[in-house]
Design a protein around this motif. Structure first.
Motif, PDB file in Angstrom:
ATOM      1  N   LYS A  82      42.163  42.378  41.876  1.00  0.00           N
ATOM      2  CA  LYS A  82      40.716  42.146  41.909  1.00  0.00           C
ATOM      3  C   LYS A  82      40.133  42.436  43.286  1.00  0.00           C
ATOM      4  CE  LYS A  82      40.888  37.942  40.251  1.00  0.00           C
ATOM      5  NZ  LYS A  82      40.449  36.630  39.725  1.00  0.00           N
ATOM      6  N   ALA A  86      38.954  46.350  41.931  1.00  0.00           N
ATOM      7  CA  ALA A  86      38.132  45.680  40.927  1.00  0.00           C
ATOM      8  C   ALA A  86      37.419  46.655  39.997  1.00  0.00           C
ATOM      9  CB  ALA A  86      37.108  44.776  41.611  1.00  0.00           C
ATOM     10  N   TRP A 117      36.480  36.551  34.722  1.00  0.00           N
ATOM     11  CA  TRP A 117      36.280  37.671  35.640  1.00  0.00           C
ATOM     12  C   TRP A 117      36.037  38.961  34.861  1.00  0.00           C
ATOM     13  CZ3 TRP A 117      38.745  42.316  36.668  1.00  0.00           C
ATOM     14  CH2 TRP A 117      38.350  42.960  37.851  1.00  0.00           C
TER      15      TRP A 117
END
Length: 224
Positions: A82, A86, A117
């Protein structure tokens, strides 16, 4: 004849000099812009390929950790994914895999964080939809029924709408709201169509509520 050619060549040379004096700077800057754009494009493609290769390596790490059921290793790899990659497809895929594995390992909070997320950050609507459906399943498991329904309120690609209806039916059924559950299961059954094996599961749910699917109206008449 030779003298005539020399004069003609001199005239052409003078024309070229005049043209270059008038447009030379413009042509130079245009060429610089063109070649600069080509270099930038090639550089961008190289960077993208390089990012994809590195992201794929991290995804492989998540996958290996999932097979080993190593939750801590999964979370470390996912955090790095991430932070560094990302924007890649591998990041969304890795987070979905991490969410599934962490839930199975009893780490519901970690699973929720990974799925949230994807739902919030992924640029791919399909991955976002999968994440929301799984988040709703976590809410259902935790008996957070209102939160599950809220999670399913977000717009989803059309292909995922029947799955969201089925999940809403599960939530209503868990709440003891049989009529609402029937409506959602019926919507899911109609929208899925005969091509999907998943439809048979919905048929079983409807049968448990006393609904004979042979009596249902066609998909074009399905309730909104």
């Amino acid at each position: 004849m030779a003298k005539h050619l020399d004069l003609e060549e001199q005239e052409q040379l003078d024309q070229i000099k005049h043209f270059w004096a008038q447009y030379g700077n413009l042509i130079t800057w245009v060429l610089i812009a063109v070649f600069g754009s080509m270099a930038a494009w090639n550089g961008w493609n190289y960077w993208q390929r390089n990012q994809a290769i590195k992201a794929a390596a991290l995804y492989d790490e998540i996958e290996r950790a999932a097979v080993a059921r190593d939750a801590d290793r999964i979370e470390r790899a996912l955090t790095e994914m991430k932070d560094r990659f990302a924007g890649t497809t591998f990041a969304a895929q890795g987070a979905l895999l991490a969410g599934k594995t962490l839930f199975e390992a009893g780490k519901a909070d970690g699973a929720r964080a990974a799925l949230s997320w994807v739902a919030e950050k992924s640029s791919d609507e399909s991955y976002q939809a999968v994440a929301r459906l799984r988040l709703a399943a976590l809410d259902l498991e935790a008996k957070a029924y209102d939160q599950a329904l809220k999670t399913l309120e977000a717009p989803l690609p059309k292909a995922f709408e029947p799955l969201a209806a089925d999940r809403r039916g599960d939530v209503y059924l868990a709440q003891g709201k049989a009529d609402e559950a029937k409506t959602q299961y019926q919507n899911a059954w109609r929208a899925l169509g005969g091509r999907f094996e998943y439809r048979k599961l919905v048929e079983v749910k409807l049968a448990s509520l006393g609904v004979d699917v042979s009596t249902l109206s066609p998909a074009t008449e399905a309730s909104p």
